[in-house]
Structures are given as C-alpha cells and as structure tokens.
Scaffold this motif. Structure first.
Motif, short mmCIF file in Angstrom:
data_model
loop_
_atom_site.label_atom_id
_atom_site.label_comp_id
_atom_site.label_asym_id
_atom_site.label_seq_id
_atom_site.Cartn_x
_atom_site.Cartn_y
_atom_site.Cartn_z
N ALA A 4 5.53 -4.27 4.10
CA ALA A 4 4.06 -3.56 4.29
C ALA A 4 3.83 -2.55 3.48
O ALA A 4 2.27 -2.21 3.35
N GLU A 50 -0.93 -7.75 12.06
CA GLU A 50 -0.72 -8.96 10.71
C GLU A 50 0.55 -9.11 11.04
O GLU A 50 0.38 -10.01 9.58
N VAL A 106 2.76 -8.19 8.58
CA VAL A 106 3.92 -7.60 7.24
C VAL A 106 4.79 -7.61 7.89
O VAL A 106 5.22 -6.60 8.50
N LYS A 155 1.75 -3.61 0.31
CA LYS A 155 0.24 -3.82 1.14
C LYS A 155 -0.35 -2.98 0.91
O LYS A 155 -1.21 -2.96 0.67
N LEU A 186 -0.83 -3.01 9.97
CA LEU A 186 0.13 -4.50 9.17
C LEU A 186 1.34 -4.85 9.70
O LEU A 186 1.03 -6.02 9.97
#
Length: 95
Positions: free
Chosen positions: A68, A61, A63, A71, A57
């Motif tokens: 994080a 990604e 984030v 999420k 993440l």
C-alpha cells in the motif's frame, strides 16, 4: 460534503471536525471532489485525506499492507504532501 451538512447544526460538533468531514477527500492539487487546493483546505483535513487514501487502498481496494505505501507513493504523488506519504509508509511498516 453531505456528511458535513448533516452535522453542521449539531452543537457537539466543533467546526474543525465539520471541516474534516467535508474536506477529507480533497487533494493538494485540487483534483478532489470540491476542487480545493492545499492552501484552501483545512490543514487537519489534509492530514485526514492522506490517511483516508491509505485506508481506501487497504480496506476497499484490497491492496496488501506491504504494498500500500509503495502504491500510495506512485499513484498519489502530488495529491498529498510528500511528508504525509512518508509518515504513512513508516506507520504501515509497524502494523
């Protein structure tokens, strides 16, 4: 899985490490690449999988660390043990 196959015949790799390499993307609900459920996955690989997901993440990604954990809790609930998600959330707050 490919990584585990490459190192399985090396004498300096413990079987536990090979299991972690092979299973680090598995999820407890069986939706990982090998389809293993928690009961069929090495317990150390379950821990590595949870940490790997948090790392993915943040690192891949993009984030933010501050988002994080939330999420992870929302998007990955049921895929990793709840206590792992809580511990990762606590750890990420200290970074």
């Amino acid at each position: 899985r490919d990584g585990a196959l490459k190192v399985r015949d090396k004498n300096h790799f413990d079987q536990a490490v090979i299991n972690i390499i092979a299973q680090h993307e598995e999820t407890i609900d069986g939706s990982g690449p090998l389809g293993l459920r928690e009961k069929d996955t090495d317990p150390l690989a379950v821990i590595a999988s949870s940490a790997n997901t948090m790392d993915r993440l943040i690192t891949w990604e993009g984030v933010p660390k501050t988002d994080a954990a939330k999420k992870l809790m929302i998007d990955h609930l049921g895929k990793h043990p709840l206590n792992h998600l809580q511990i990762l959330s606590d750890i990420i707050k200290t970074l």
